[in-house]
Design a protein around this motif. Structure first.
Motif, PDB file in Angstrom:
ATOM      1  N   VAL A 113      -5.335 -27.909  -5.898  1.00  0.00           N
ATOM      2  CA  VAL A 113      -4.773 -26.005  -6.379  1.00  0.00           C
ATOM      3  C   VAL A 113      -5.660 -25.369  -6.215  1.00  0.00           C
ATOM      4  N   ARG A 114      -5.499 -24.426  -5.218  1.00  0.00           N
ATOM      5  CA  ARG A 114      -6.308 -23.139  -4.580  1.00  0.00           C
ATOM      6  C   ARG A 114      -5.543 -22.095  -4.944  1.00  0.00           C
ATOM      7  N   PRO A 115      -6.607 -20.642  -5.102  1.00  0.00           N
ATOM      8  CA  PRO A 115      -5.902 -20.161  -5.243  1.00  0.00           C
ATOM      9  C   PRO A 115      -5.586 -19.168  -4.104  1.00  0.00           C
ATOM     10  N   VAL A 116      -4.956 -17.785  -4.130  1.00  0.00           N
ATOM     11  CA  VAL A 116      -4.341 -16.749  -3.055  1.00  0.00           C
ATOM     12  C   VAL A 116      -4.545 -15.350  -4.004  1.00  0.00           C
ATOM     13  N   ALA A 117      -5.534 -15.042  -2.491  1.00  0.00           N
ATOM     14  CA  ALA A 117      -5.256 -13.575  -3.080  1.00  0.00           C
ATOM     15  C   ALA A 117      -3.919 -12.936  -2.731  1.00  0.00           C
ATOM     16  N   ALA A 118      -3.374 -12.505  -4.282  1.00  0.00           N
ATOM     17  CA  ALA A 118      -2.294 -11.276  -4.418  1.00  0.00           C
ATOM     18  C   ALA A 118      -1.983 -10.485  -3.167  1.00  0.00           C
ATOM     19  N   HIS A 119      -0.571 -10.109  -2.673  1.00  0.00           N
ATOM     20  CA  HIS A 119      -0.841  -9.075  -1.162  1.00  0.00           C
ATOM     21  C   HIS A 119      -0.656  -7.534  -2.809  1.00  0.00           C
ATOM     22  N   THR A 120      -1.909  -7.100  -2.231  1.00  0.00           N
ATOM     23  CA  THR A 120      -2.039  -5.632  -2.303  1.00  0.00           C
ATOM     24  C   THR A 120      -2.048  -4.518  -1.678  1.00  0.00           C
ATOM     25  N   PRO A 121      -1.663  -3.097  -2.136  1.00  0.00           N
ATOM     26  CA  PRO A 121      -0.394  -2.219  -1.386  1.00  0.00           C
ATOM     27  C   PRO A 121      -1.409  -1.775  -0.440  1.00  0.00           C
ATOM     28  N   GLU A 122      -0.830  -0.515   0.165  1.00  0.00           N
ATOM     29  CA  GLU A 122      -1.335  -0.007   1.203  1.00  0.00           C
ATOM     30  C   GLU A 122      -2.767   0.725   0.635  1.00  0.00           C
ATOM     31  N   GLY A 123      -3.815   0.937   0.877  1.00  0.00           N
ATOM     32  CA  GLY A 123      -5.539   1.231   1.392  1.00  0.00           C
ATOM     33  C   GLY A 123      -5.502   0.527   0.059  1.00  0.00           C
ATOM     34  N   GLY A 124      -5.454  -0.291  -0.162  1.00  0.00           N
ATOM     35  CA  GLY A 124      -6.251  -1.368  -1.014  1.00  0.00           C
ATOM     36  C   GLY A 124      -7.213  -2.361  -0.308  1.00  0.00           C
ATOM     37  N   ILE A 125      -7.772  -1.569   0.712  1.00  0.00           N
ATOM     38  CA  ILE A 125      -8.874  -2.534   1.216  1.00  0.00           C
ATOM     39  C   ILE A 125     -10.128  -1.867   0.619  1.00  0.00           C
ATOM     40  N   GLN A 193      -8.711   8.690   8.197  1.00  0.00           N
ATOM     41  CA  GLN A 193      -7.731   7.423   8.140  1.00  0.00           C
ATOM     42  C   GLN A 193      -8.362   6.268   8.783  1.00  0.00           C
ATOM     43  N   GLU A 194      -9.829   6.509   8.946  1.00  0.00           N
ATOM     44  CA  GLU A 194     -10.049   5.185   9.357  1.00  0.00           C
ATOM     45  C   GLU A 194     -11.161   3.974   8.230  1.00  0.00           C
ATOM     46  N   VAL A 195     -11.016   3.293   8.377  1.00  0.00           N
ATOM     47  CA  VAL A 195     -11.682   1.823   7.508  1.00  0.00           C
ATOM     48  C   VAL A 195     -12.880   1.065   8.498  1.00  0.00           C
ATOM     49  N   PHE A 196     -14.230   1.702   7.916  1.00  0.00           N
ATOM     50  CA  PHE A 196     -14.894   0.239   8.420  1.00  0.00           C
ATOM     51  C   PHE A 196     -15.317  -0.817   7.475  1.00  0.00           C
ATOM     52  N   THR A 223     -11.415  -8.797   9.698  1.00  0.00           N
ATOM     53  CA  THR A 223     -10.401  -7.600  10.836  1.00  0.00           C
ATOM     54  C   THR A 223      -8.454  -8.456  11.061  1.00  0.00           C
ATOM     55  N   HIS A 224      -8.558  -9.127  11.169  1.00  0.00           N
ATOM     56  CA  HIS A 224      -7.330 -10.453  11.456  1.00  0.00           C
ATOM     57  C   HIS A 224      -6.463 -10.049  10.307  1.00  0.00           C
ATOM     58  N   GLN A 225      -6.840 -10.399   9.347  1.00  0.00           N
ATOM     59  CA  GLN A 225      -6.250 -10.479   7.646  1.00  0.00           C
ATOM     60  C   GLN A 225      -5.605  -9.035   7.441  1.00  0.00           C
ATOM     61  N   LEU A 226      -6.880  -7.732   7.899  1.00  0.00           N
ATOM     62  CA  LEU A 226      -6.367  -6.698   7.822  1.00  0.00           C
ATOM     63  C   LEU A 226      -5.821  -5.505   8.223  1.00  0.00           C
ATOM     64  N   ARG A 227      -5.773  -5.808   9.968  1.00  0.00           N
ATOM     65  CA  ARG A 227      -4.961  -5.564  10.616  1.00  0.00           C
ATOM     66  C   ARG A 227      -3.221  -5.926  10.347  1.00  0.00           C
ATOM     67  N   THR A 228      -3.235  -6.769   9.951  1.00  0.00           N
ATOM     68  CA  THR A 228      -2.194  -7.831   9.692  1.00  0.00           C
ATOM     69  C   THR A 228      -1.436  -6.867   8.523  1.00  0.00           C
ATOM     70  N   ALA A 229      -1.956  -6.954   7.294  1.00  0.00           N
ATOM     71  CA  ALA A 229      -1.599  -6.715   6.237  1.00  0.00           C
ATOM     72  C   ALA A 229      -1.676  -5.250   5.870  1.00  0.00           C
ATOM     73  N   TYR A 230      -2.653  -4.515   6.564  1.00  0.00           N
ATOM     74  CA  TYR A 230      -2.033  -3.264   7.161  1.00  0.00           C
ATOM     75  C   TYR A 230      -1.895  -2.328   8.376  1.00  0.00           C
ATOM     76  N   PRO A 231      -0.913  -2.687   8.798  1.00  0.00           N
ATOM     77  CA  PRO A 231      -0.733  -2.623  10.774  1.00  0.00           C
ATOM     78  C   PRO A 231      -0.766  -0.928  10.855  1.00  0.00           C
ATOM     79  N   SER A 232      -0.686   0.063  10.365  1.00  0.00           N
ATOM     80  CA  SER A 232      -1.053   1.672  10.028  1.00  0.00           C
ATOM     81  C   SER A 232      -2.586   1.830   9.439  1.00  0.00           C
ATOM     82  N   THR A 233      -3.418   1.244   9.405  1.00  0.00           N
ATOM     83  CA  THR A 233      -5.214   1.715   9.075  1.00  0.00           C
ATOM     84  C   THR A 233      -5.785   1.284  10.096  1.00  0.00           C
ATOM     85  N   VAL A 234      -6.300   1.950  11.104  1.00  0.00           N
ATOM     86  CA  VAL A 234      -7.580   1.651  12.079  1.00  0.00           C
ATOM     87  C   VAL A 234      -8.691   0.853  10.849  1.00  0.00           C
TER      88      VAL A 234
END
Length: 270
Positions: A113-125, A193-196, A223-234
C-alpha cells in the motif's frame, strides 16, 4: 483533518518536522502537546497514521513496520472505519494548529500500500515561508536511494537555498515551501498571478550531469502535475544551480523544454 486533539496516533518512523529529522519518541511528545495520544503499534484505537521515513515513496519492503501499518490502515478503511494518514508536511502543519490533507491509500503490487497525495484546492501550490534546513546524514537503514533527499542534506544545497531566499527578499518577494499535498519542489514564489517552482541542485562533490538531469526531470514532473491540477494558474519551472554549469549546452537544453536555468549568487534571468 483539522487538528491533533482527540486523535490516537501511530508513527511509521522518524519524521521530517520543519526540516529536522525527528524520532518517534519526540514526535509523540509534541503530538501530546496538541492533545493527542500515541501508540507504538497499529491497533483499532489508532485514528491517525503519520507516514514518516520514506514519506510519499512506494514501500519496497513488506517486513518494515511502516509497510504493515499502511496495510492495516487501508484494511480498516475498507471495513468502514476511516483512519487518517498524513505525511511529514501534514504533521508539521498539525503541530502548528493548522489543517492538513488526509492522504489517500492505493494498493500496489504484492499487497503493498502506498499513500497518494490528496487533492488540494485551487491556490494550494505554495505553503509557508521557506527556511534553510539543518543538514545531517541519512540513516544507513533506508531502503531506497533518494538522490533528491540526499542533496537536501548537503551544506552546499542549503547554502544555495539561503542565498536564493536573500535574493528574493531584497526584491520584496517571499520564498515559500510547497503546500501540503503539492509536489515537493525545493522553493516557490509568486509574482502577481504567476507561480514559480524551483528545484535547487548542489554541484560540489557531485556528478554534475547527474544532478542537472535529475533536476530537469523533477521539474518536468512537478510542472505537469501542477498544470494539470491548476489549469488556470501559470506555472514557471526554474532549475537553480549552486554555480554555473561547466558546459553551456545545459542552458540551451533547459530553454528548449521551457525551463529557466540560473545559478547563485546572481540568479540571472529570474
Amino acid at each position: 483533518m483539522h487538528g491533533l486533539k482527540g486523535h490516537t496516533v501511530c508513527f511509521t518512523g522518524r519524521v521530517l518536522v520543519d526540516g529536522v529529522w525527528t524520532v518517534r519518541a519526540t514526535c509523540s511528545k509534541r503530538a501530546a502537546q496538541r492533545g493527542a495520544v500515541s501508540k507504538t503499534d497499529f491497533s483499532r484505537k489508532v485514528t491517525l497514521v503519520v507516514y514518516g521515513d520514506l514519506a510519499s515513496k512506494a514501500v519496497t519492503d513488506d517486513s518494515r513496520a511502516y509497510s504493515s501499518t499502511l496495510v492495516d490502515a487501508e484494511a480498516e478503511r475498507s471495513c468502514g472505519r476511516h483512519v487518517c494518514v498524513v505525511d511529514a508536511d501534514g504533521f508539521s502543519e498539525l503541530l502548528k494548529g493548522r489543517p492538513a490533507p488526509c492522504l489517500k491509500l492505493r494498493k500496489a503490487r504484492a499487497g503493498r500500500v502506498r499513500p497518494v497525495a490528496a487533492h488540494t484546492p485551487e491556490g494550494g501550490i505554495l505553503g509557508g515561508p521557506l527556511r534553510v534546513r539543518r543538514t545531517g546524514q541519512r540513516l544507513s537503514g533506508d531502503l531506497t536511494l533518494d538522490l533528491s533527499a540526499l542533496d537536501r542534506a548537503t551544506t552546499a544545497h542549503e547554502a544555495t537555498v539561503g542565498t536564493l531566499i536573500a535574493y528574493l527578499s531584497r526584491r520584496g518577494i517571499e520564498a515559500r515551501a510547497h503546500a501540503p499535498g503539492a509536489p515537493q519542489f525545493d522553493a516557490g514564489w509568486s509574482c502577481g498571478q504567476e507561480v514559480f517552482v524551483a528545484e535547487v541542485k548542489s554541484l560540489t562533490g557531485a556528478h554534475e550531469e547527474q544532478q542537472i538531469r535529475l533536476g530537469i526531470g523533477q521539474l518536468l514532473d512537478y510542472t505537469h502535475q501542477l498544470r494539470t491540477a491548476y489549469p488556470s494558474t501559470v506555472v514557471h519551472p526554474v532549475l537553480i544551480l549552486e554555480r554555473p554549469p561547466s558546459v553551456d549546452r545545459w542552458v540551451l537544453l533547459a530553454r528548449s523544454v521551457g525551463l529557466r536555468l540560473t545559478w547563485a549568487p546572481d540568479f540571472a534571468g529570474l
